[in-house]
Design a protein around this motif. Structure first.
Motif, PDB file in Angstrom:
ATOM      1  N   SER A  97      27.332   6.685  61.677  1.00 16.28           N
ATOM      2  CA  SER A  97      27.276   6.041  60.365  1.00 16.28           C
ATOM      3  C   SER A  97      28.641   6.028  59.678  1.00 16.28           C
ATOM      4  O   SER A  97      28.926   5.145  58.870  1.00 16.28           O
TER       5      SER A  97
ATOM      6  N   LEU B 198      24.215  10.956  64.519  1.00 11.66           N
ATOM      7  CA  LEU B 198      23.916   9.955  63.491  1.00 11.66           C
ATOM      8  C   LEU B 198      25.001   9.899  62.422  1.00 11.66           C
ATOM      9  O   LEU B 198      25.402   8.827  61.972  1.00 11.66           O
TER      10      LEU B 198
ATOM     11  N   ASP C 214      15.827   6.555  61.301  1.00 14.08           N
ATOM     12  CA  ASP C 214      16.755   6.394  62.418  1.00 14.08           C
ATOM     13  C   ASP C 214      16.350   7.208  63.638  1.00 14.08           C
ATOM     14  O   ASP C 214      16.700   6.856  64.762  1.00 14.08           O
TER      15      ASP C 214
ATOM     16  N   PRO D 142      21.354   7.649  56.893  1.00 18.26           N
ATOM     17  CA  PRO D 142      20.586   8.025  58.080  1.00 18.26           C
ATOM     18  C   PRO D 142      19.426   8.951  57.723  1.00 18.26           C
ATOM     19  O   PRO D 142      19.591   9.893  56.947  1.00 18.26           O
TER      20      PRO D 142
END
Length: 225
Positions: free
Chosen positions: A123, A119, A100, A78
């Motif tokens: 992920s 994030l 991202d 990310p």
């Protein structure tokens, strides 16, 4: 469990502010590594493992866009851009290169912290998102199922990938270049017309609901209700 974050920023005072905030606030044991030059950042990114990269655009030696482009050839880590360049052109370029998210200076530390947490969780598969719904279209990102008026659609893999990206970015422009990179990859040797062809197929599969996919002239596509 701790997560390793690379902070690439050439302003020492901002580095200190961000680092102090994350160390004091962190519920996840974030470990921040700071690099202030672009060439050193690129070397660190390509030779070390990170759970997320906070990346400034304007850097000495190598700029953030170049770092992002190089990193995306080898990693899906990310990436959040942190930059004073917050206009739409720079944001679209960042997204087209595979970032991202984007935070424009001056920014809220709380907002940055929340974006980082979201994030990393996504992920790592630490959160199970609910269905993504736009109009009569429902997409389950975990089972990879798509429903139209509760009837399941059997989409081709690339059409599913395009739909997912558009639905995740509801009301935001997604450039053809971004779709090309994220769905076909950096090694694809064709042109962005292939995106238009798959959008056409996707709209057909969605029937009247395909009208939610808007063409933005000279920019890309946007999905809106």
């Amino acid at each position: 469990m701790s997560y390793k974050i690379l902070l690439v920023e050439d302003d020492p005072s901002l580095c200190e502010i961000i680092t102090d905030y994350f160390e004091e606030k962190s519920d996840y044991g974030y470990e921040l590594e700071v690099v202030q030059k672009g060439d050193e950042a690129l070397d660190s990114c390509l030779n070390n493992y990170y759970d997320l990269v906070l990346l400034d655009v304007m850097l000495p030696e190598v700029d953030g866009f170049t770092i992002c482009k190089s990193l995306r050839k080898k990693s899906d880590v990310p990436i959040i851009f942190i930059t004073a360049k917050g206009n739409e052109v720079y944001k679209l370029k960042g997204y087209s290169l595979g970032c991202d998210d984007y935070v424009s200076k001056p920014f809220s530390l709380a907002e940055l912290y929340a974006k980082v947490g979201a994030l990393i969780k996504r992920s790592k598969g630490l959160i199970r998102e609910e269905l993504i719904v736009i109009g009569d279209i429902k997409l389950n990102p975990h089972s990879r199922e798509v429903f139209l008026n509760d009837d399941e659609l059997n989409l081709a893999p690339k059409e599913y990938a395009i739909l997912k990206i558009l639905m995740e970015n509801k009301n935001k422009i997604v450039t053809r270049e971004s779709l090309l990179l994220r769905v076909w990859g950096y090694d694809f040797e064709g042109n962005d017309r292939v995106v238009d062809n798959h959008i056409k197929k996707l709209r057909k599969a969605l029937g009247s609901s395909g009208n939610a996919i808007k063409t933005i002239i000279k920019a890309g596509y946007k999905m809106e209700v």
